[in-house]
Design an enzyme around this catalytic site. Structure first.
Site, PDB file in Angstrom:
ATOM      1  N   GLY A  45       0.838  -1.188   0.000  1.00 57.71           N
ATOM      2  CA  GLY A  45       0.000   0.000   0.000  1.00 57.71           C
ATOM      3  C   GLY A  45       0.872   1.237   0.000  1.00 57.71           C
ATOM      4  N   GLN A  50       3.017  10.021   1.034  1.00 54.38           N
ATOM      5  CA  GLN A  50       4.284   9.318   1.163  1.00 54.38           C
ATOM      6  C   GLN A  50       5.234   9.634   0.004  1.00 54.38           C
ATOM      7  OE1 GLN A  50       2.161   5.393   2.111  1.00 54.38           O
ATOM      8  NE2 GLN A  50       4.154   5.189   3.125  1.00 54.38           N
ATOM      9  N   CYS A  92       5.824   0.084   7.681  1.00 58.77           N
ATOM     10  CA  CYS A  92       5.457   1.178   6.782  1.00 58.77           C
ATOM     11  C   CYS A  92       6.677   1.572   5.964  1.00 58.77           C
ATOM     12  CB  CYS A  92       4.950   2.364   7.600  1.00 58.77           C
ATOM     13  SG  CYS A  92       4.475   3.795   6.614  1.00 58.77           S
ATOM     14  N   LEU A  93       6.460   1.826   4.693  1.00 59.14           N
ATOM     15  CA  LEU A  93       7.559   2.252   3.833  1.00 59.14           C
ATOM     16  C   LEU A  93       8.128   3.597   4.266  1.00 59.14           C
ATOM     17  CD1 LEU A  93       6.084   1.236   0.353  1.00 59.14           C
ATOM     18  CD2 LEU A  93       7.773  -0.002   1.734  1.00 59.14           C
ATOM     19  N   HIS A 134      -4.561   1.727   7.338  1.00 60.83           N
ATOM     20  CA  HIS A 134      -3.205   2.248   7.428  1.00 60.83           C
ATOM     21  C   HIS A 134      -2.992   3.363   6.393  1.00 60.83           C
ATOM     22  CE1 HIS A 134       1.259   1.667   8.055  1.00 60.83           C
ATOM     23  NE2 HIS A 134       1.243   2.281   6.880  1.00 60.83           N
ATOM     24  N   GLU A 135      -3.381   3.105   5.143  1.00 60.85           N
ATOM     25  CA  GLU A 135      -3.151   4.089   4.077  1.00 60.85           C
ATOM     26  C   GLU A 135      -4.040   5.324   4.244  1.00 60.85           C
ATOM     27  OE1 GLU A 135      -0.505   3.767   2.503  1.00 60.85           O
ATOM     28  OE2 GLU A 135      -0.210   1.661   3.008  1.00 60.85           O
ATOM     29  N   HIS A 138      -2.673   7.786   6.604  1.00 57.32           N
ATOM     30  CA  HIS A 138      -1.677   8.678   5.987  1.00 57.32           C
ATOM     31  C   HIS A 138      -2.343   9.935   5.433  1.00 57.32           C
ATOM     32  CE1 HIS A 138       2.191   6.640   6.101  1.00 57.32           C
ATOM     33  NE2 HIS A 138       1.631   5.505   5.731  1.00 57.32           N
TER      34      HIS A 138
END
Length: 169
Positions: A45, A50, A92-93, A134-135, A138
Site C-alpha cells: 500500500g 508518502q 510502513c515504507l 493504514h493508508e 496517511h
C-alpha cells in the site's frame, strides 16, 4: 516513474490531505507512479503524501508484494468502521526498520472513487481492511507509530536521531 518515498520524521507526512476535485491526467500519472513506487519498494500500500503529494489518493495490492495481481486505486477514500478489533503487526515504507503491533478495526466499509470516476463501495476484512486503514490514516497525517506505545515511539525516535547524525557526518 518511481518516486522518492518520504520517511519519518519528514513533516510532510503529518499534513492532512485535500480532496481531489477532478480526475486529471496528472492524478492518473500520480496513481501510476505510486503503484510503480510501491511495487519497487515491495509494499502492499502507498498513500499520496508518502511521495510528497497532498491529495487523497491511495494504491493498494494485498496480493503482494510478490504476486502483484490485485492493484486497487482509490480517490477520496473514507471508511466506515464496522465491527471487531484485531491486533496486527504493521510496518510502513515511510517508517523504515520498525514493525509494531497496532489495534485496528477488523471489518470496514470503504467508500471511494476509482480512476474512471465511478463510485466504489466495498466491505473489507483481513489484510485488506488493515491496509486500507493504514493508508487512509496517511491521508489524515497519521502514521502507525502515532498509535504505538510511548516507549516504543521514544526508542524509534532515538534510532532515527542516530541515523540522521550518521548521515550528516
Amino acid at each position: 516513474m518511481i518516486r522518492e518515498i518520504l520517511t519519518y520524521p519528514d513533516r510532510r507526512l503529518a499534513i492532512e490531505c485535500e480532496e481531489i476535485e477532478e480526475i486529471t491526467d496528472e492524478i492518473r500519472q500520480l496513481a501510476a507512479d505510486m503503484a510503480e513506487t510501491m511495487y519497487d519498494a515491495d509494499g502492499i500500500g502507498l498513500a499520496a503524501p508518502q511521495v510528497g503529494a497532498t491529495c487523497r489518493l491511495i494504491v493498494v495490492d494485498v496480493s503482494g508484494p510478490e504476486a502483484r495481481e490485485d492493484l486497487r486505486t482509490y480517490i477520496n477514500p473514507r471508511l466506515e468502521l464496522l465491527e471487531g478489533k484485531v491486533d496486527t503487526e504493521e510496518g510502513c515504507l515511510s517508517v523504515p526498520a520498525l514493525r509494531s503491533k497496532v489495534t485496528r478495526t477488523e471489518k470496514v466499509r470503504l467508500h471511494a472513487t476509482d480512476l474512471d470516476g465511478n463510485a466504489v463501495c466495498i466491505d473489507a476484512d483481513g489484510l485488506l481492511s488493515i491496509c486500507l486503514q493504514h493508508e487512509i490514516d496517511h491521508l489524515d497525517g497519521t502514521l502507525f507509530i502515532d498509535k504505538i506505545s510511548r516507549l516504543k515511539r521514544s526508542l524509534y525516535d532515538n534510532k532515527v536521531k542516530k541515523w540522521q547524525k550518521r548521515a550528516k557526518n
